[in-house]
Design an enzyme around this catalytic site. Sequence first.
Site, PDB file in Angstrom:
ATOM      1  CB  SER A 182      -0.929   0.017   1.210  1.00 35.63           C
ATOM      2  OG  SER A 182      -0.189   0.265   2.380  1.00 35.63           O
ATOM      3  CG  HIS A 183       0.930   5.978  -1.419  1.00 38.22           C
ATOM      4  ND1 HIS A 183       1.884   6.251  -2.360  1.00 38.22           N
ATOM      5  CD2 HIS A 183       0.795   7.097  -0.674  1.00 38.22           C
ATOM      6  CE1 HIS A 183       2.300   7.499  -2.198  1.00 38.22           C
ATOM      7  NE2 HIS A 183       1.657   8.031  -1.187  1.00 38.22           N
TER       8      HIS A 183
END
Length: 117
Positions: free
Chosen positions: A75-76
């Site tokens: 995930s970012h």
Amino acid sequence: KQMQVLPGEITDSYIAIERTIKGVSRGVASGTFVIVDKVNKKDKQILFTEQLLPELTKYFSKIDGVVSASGGMLSHLAIIAREQGVPVVVGFDISKSDIIIGDSIEIDGSSGKIRKI
């Protein structure tokens, strides 16, 4: 050539996925367990969120760690957290824990351990 086989029955029933608590950004942090509305810069805080959303990175200068119900290594937020040294633990189900918002906790982003202090 391999043949694909369809299930014998198609339903609309929900399949529950069991969450596993794991660390996705290493490091140890401690502080008060808070939600976004309670984040401030003066106290040591661990942010709780349902999802690792990219917009939560704006709180990194104010928090010491993140605990999330869902999210993963790619995930970012997890990637930015690793770059900035912010510990992150995912897979935490607050409804099944004795830890509540407002508790003092310690998280280990390597092992995924969360404990009250």
